[in-house]
Enzyme design. Structure first.
Site, mmCIF file in Angstrom:
data_model
loop_
_atom_site.group_PDB
_atom_site.id
_atom_site.type_symbol
_atom_site.label_atom_id
_atom_site.label_comp_id
_atom_site.label_asym_id
_atom_site.label_seq_id
_atom_site.Cartn_x
_atom_site.Cartn_y
_atom_site.Cartn_z
ATOM 1 N N CYS A 50 0.802 -1.216 0.000
ATOM 2 C CA CYS A 50 0.000 0.000 0.000
ATOM 3 C C CYS A 50 0.841 1.275 0.000
ATOM 4 O O CYS A 50 0.307 2.367 -0.157
ATOM 5 C CB CYS A 50 -0.942 -0.003 1.201
ATOM 6 S SG CYS A 50 -2.015 -1.465 1.251
ATOM 7 N N HIS A 100 -3.264 6.824 2.483
ATOM 8 C CA HIS A 100 -3.697 5.538 1.948
ATOM 9 C C HIS A 100 -5.101 5.244 2.462
ATOM 10 O O HIS A 100 -5.389 5.413 3.654
ATOM 11 C CB HIS A 100 -2.713 4.451 2.396
ATOM 12 C CG HIS A 100 -3.229 3.069 2.214
ATOM 13 N ND1 HIS A 100 -3.798 2.640 1.041
ATOM 14 C CD2 HIS A 100 -3.270 1.993 3.063
ATOM 15 C CE1 HIS A 100 -4.176 1.383 1.170
ATOM 16 N NE2 HIS A 100 -3.863 0.969 2.380
ATOM 17 N N ASN A 121 -10.199 -0.548 -0.039
ATOM 18 C CA ASN A 121 -8.740 -0.502 0.015
ATOM 19 C C ASN A 121 -8.200 -1.057 -1.298
ATOM 20 O O ASN A 121 -8.289 -2.254 -1.560
ATOM 21 C CB ASN A 121 -8.248 -1.334 1.202
ATOM 22 C CG ASN A 121 -6.731 -1.337 1.340
ATOM 23 O OD1 ASN A 121 -6.000 -0.969 0.428
ATOM 24 N ND2 ASN A 121 -6.250 -1.772 2.487
#
Length: 336
Positions: free
Chosen positions: A123, A261, A292
């Site tokens: 990520c 993020h 996500n």
């Protein structure tokens, strides 16, 4: 006589010139996830802030999604594909060990033999790619670099894992990085904590899956220790974000936008509080409808803020990515 190597001659600084994004057409609400796990829409929303996510169809591959996002970023930068000298793709969901999907993407975009390679930094991958692109620009090895974060995490989602089934989405986000006469991408604060590498991991490595009877072994999927990751992200990543501000010489009051993020709304809210961000700072909350998307989450969130007018060209933004590894990368940028 010892030969003298000529020094590199790049631009004095680098900046983001354009941004683009692609979200798959299929929207998956929490109700669909609840067919596979014992939970509720209220529980998912309260734990993560996620209401929907996008999942890719058979024709929405890493390459096709990246071409869509990358093409938009190139156009947004006012460039043509032939002007792209480097293509960096961050992904953890490319199932071919080789070749890199970046080379296929570069070809499909119509670029002219750029340097092209994949990176795997979870990520935090977009931040890693952005930093590498900045170095290429200032070193003079490329004038314009396309950085893409792209994932098909639905391929690695265990729908029966109550802790992760609702988290992940698919998509691609891209930026073009080019020369600048003034600083527009700050110093990157990045690093890793490998002692925590088992907190976010693939459940089974591919070689073990191959060696065992596939009929008796569950297909490899992403798994994470939710509470451990949450605590790490909340307490440690706020420090990294503050360090990035300090390295850039920018105070929280001078920020226009915060683009973390998109992992979890509670993490985002906690970081806002710890950093003491003023109310005027626009905060990306793309996780609510996109989930996500790992390496794609920051450029997708950036693209949405600009497209909806919540942020504007020239704004100063703090971006930070963090995830499997555990790895992280934070920097301050001027929005394109």
């Amino acid at each position: 006589m010892t030969a003298k190597i000529k020094p590199s001659k790049g631009a004095p600084y680098a900046r983001i010139l354009g941004v683009g994004g692609y979200r798959p057409t299929r929207v998956v609400p929490n109700e669909e996830i609840l067919k596979h796990i014992d939970s509720s829409d209220e529980w998912i929303r309260s734990r993560s802030g996620i209401a929907t996510r996008h999942w890719a169809g058979p024709d929405e591959t890493l390459a096709t999604m990246s071409v869509e996002a990358g093409g938009k970023a190139i156009a947004d930068a006012g460039l043509t594909p032939e002007q792209i000298g480097g293509v960096i793709v961050s992904t953890v969901s490319h199932f071919k060990q080789t070749p890199a999907v970046a080379t296929e993407i570069a070809h499909l975009l119509g670029t002219n033999k750029p340097a092209a390679f994949d990176i795997s930094a979870g990520c935090a991958g977009f931040g890693y790619g952005l930093t590498l692109a900045k170095g290429m620009i200032t070193d003079g090895t490329a004038e314009h670099v396309l950085v893409i974060g792209v994932e098909r995490l639905s391929d690695l989602t265990d729908l029966e894992d109550r802790a992760t089934a609702f988290l992940f989405g698919d998509g691609a986000g891209a930026v073009v990085v080019g020369p600048s006469q003034e600083p527009a991408i700050g110093p990157t604060v990045w690093g890793s904590e490998g002692d925590k590498s088992d907190t976010i991991t693939q459940t089974l490595p591919w070689d073990v899956y191959r060696e065992q009877n596939a009929a008796e072994v569950r297909y490899p999927a992403l798994h994470q220790e939710g509470q451990a990751v949450f605590r790490w992200a909340v307490y440690e990543m706020a420090k990294v974000a503050q360090q990035a501000l300090d390295e850039a010489g920018v105070s929280a009051d001078e920020l226009d936008a915060f683009i973390p993020h998109q992992a979890n709304m509670r993490i985002i809210d906690s970081m806002i509080k710890t950093l003491k961000l003023p109310e005027h700072v626009t905060v990306a909350r793309d996780v609510e409808t996109t989930g996500n998307t790992s390496a794609a989450s920051i450029p997708l969130a950036m693209e949405r803020l600009l497209a909806t007018g919540q942020a504007k060209s020239g704004d100063t933004a703090l971006v930070i990515g963090f995830g499997a590894g555990l790895v992280y990368a934070a920097t301050v940028v001027t929005l394109p």
